[in-house]
Design an enzyme around this catalytic site. Sequence first.
Site, PDB file in Angstrom:
ATOM      1  N   HIS A 191     -12.213  -2.283  -0.348  1.00  0.00           N
ATOM      2  CA  HIS A 191     -12.006  -3.698  -0.039  1.00  0.00           C
ATOM      3  C   HIS A 191     -10.764  -3.931   0.807  1.00  0.00           C
ATOM      4  CE1 HIS A 191      -8.711  -4.911  -2.885  1.00  0.00           C
ATOM      5  NE2 HIS A 191      -9.073  -3.796  -3.476  1.00  0.00           N
ATOM      6  N   CYS A 244       8.703 -15.812  -8.824  1.00  0.00           N
ATOM      7  CA  CYS A 244       8.088 -17.039  -9.322  1.00  0.00           C
ATOM      8  C   CYS A 244       6.583 -17.077  -9.081  1.00  0.00           C
ATOM      9  CB  CYS A 244       8.746 -18.250  -8.668  1.00  0.00           C
ATOM     10  SG  CYS A 244       8.833 -18.131  -6.882  1.00  0.00           S
ATOM     11  N   GLY A 283     -10.106   1.638  -6.157  1.00  0.00           N
ATOM     12  CA  GLY A 283      -8.957   2.406  -5.707  1.00  0.00           C
ATOM     13  C   GLY A 283      -8.017   2.738  -6.849  1.00  0.00           C
ATOM     14  N   SER A 314      -9.234   2.494  -1.139  1.00  0.00           N
ATOM     15  CA  SER A 314     -10.020   1.416  -1.737  1.00  0.00           C
ATOM     16  C   SER A 314     -10.761   0.666  -0.652  1.00  0.00           C
ATOM     17  CB  SER A 314      -9.098   0.469  -2.506  1.00  0.00           C
ATOM     18  OG  SER A 314      -9.829  -0.534  -3.170  1.00  0.00           O
ATOM     19  N   GLN A 324      -3.779   1.209   2.189  1.00  0.00           N
ATOM     20  CA  GLN A 324      -3.459   0.248   3.246  1.00  0.00           C
ATOM     21  C   GLN A 324      -3.710   0.779   4.651  1.00  0.00           C
ATOM     22  OE1 GLN A 324      -2.715  -2.915   3.111  1.00  0.00           O
ATOM     23  NE2 GLN A 324      -2.679  -3.010   0.883  1.00  0.00           N
TER      24      GLN A 324
END
Length: 453
Positions: free
Chosen positions: A191, A315, A69, A189, A172
């Site tokens: 996957h 983080c 993608g 994409s 998506q």
Amino acid sequence: MSYFDAASSAPLHPVARQALLAALDEGWADPSRLYREGRRARLLLDAAREAAAEAVGCRPDELTFTSSGTRAVHDGIAGALAGRRRIGRHLIVSAVEHSSVLHSAELFEVTEVPVSRTGAVSAQSYVDALRPDTALACLQSANHEVGTVQPVAEVAAVCRQAGVPLLVDAAQSLGWGPVEGEWSLLTASAHKWGGPSGVGLLAVRKGVRFSPQGPADERESGRAPGFENLPAIVAAAASLRAVRAEAAQEAVRLRELTARIRARVPRLVPDVDVVGDPEKRLPGIVTFSCLYVDGETLLHELDREGFSVSSGSSCTSSTLTPSHVLKAMGVLSEGNVRVSLPFGAVSEEVDRFLEVLPGAVAAVREKLGAPTPSAVVREDSLVVDALGKRCPIPVIELAKVIGDVPVGGTVRVLSDDEAARLDIPAWCEMREQEYVGEEPAENGTAYVIRRIR
């Protein structure tokens, strides 16, 4: 183990597995050859292209299979801008696009369109960004971090009126249905919908000026060099057709499950901000952020409890900068959790997640503790020195001392963590305190907060 990270990569669909194994036996030859094995491979490739084109809503000769993608995005943007190089090098993108789009845009002159707190753009913002030298506009069909569905049809209409092609990143949403509107280019994409990794789609409408970049190659109409990964392509097309057949029924089921999460998380866990549009969203994605929580630590806690989720907290990234999506939305980024349910996720798994989450958040907050802030009074304001401490520590220290100043008084939080620029204003909004702004400070930034209640 409950896998709740389908937005990153969906589990391989059973149809994809079956098609992949069959194509390994039948589709190993060169589809450009005229002998029997080559003709057989060509039939498989053509059938896959027709199936994928039908799902996309384009002609088969408008569709190219790429190696990913991201490759489709890079080639689509580069080819479209090269084809319209006489118009200019100006590119419009939304501030919440996938990183593959934003990285491609860095090579050109780019205008980033802002979004609302729900993560949505407005068609008018694209109108305002258009210029005489605008060669291309880009917009995702739905956001990968918070699930907000974008007004593609409206944006496509204003771009078409201006004579500017629109590239839609549909990674998506394509498994849920075709993209509405008169788009010019589309990428996706495999996957993301349960196909194998290593297969992307690039659709370029007839009439769109497009000039493939890089060395010429005879395969895939010159738009995707190299030998086709035929087994993976066949599996990608087969799984796309399969998930589409299940999409309407599955969407209803997953919407109920994510609505349950959206409603119950704020009741179960204090100091939580559920982000993204509550209505105009993908069926399986729900995202929330927890005050006073380190995102990476929370993900590890949930992993130990048997749940695989992702996070946009700084983080959890290698760059230690907050998610550009959450930053553009102006929402809290610390303690961020994205739950993206795969096809087939069951109610019992969601209920168990809701049972586990409060304890996991409480455990992280206990581990972080409530560090004693280094606070001193200077004239009429309190100064909290959080230099060298990563979020959520600066926010925790702010929360500890806000009650120590009178109503109308100010707290200055000194921090050198980039995430504080997003999380401190978000905390002020959640706590109904006034965020005054930021000031330069030695070795960092001073964030000024006024107590109003």
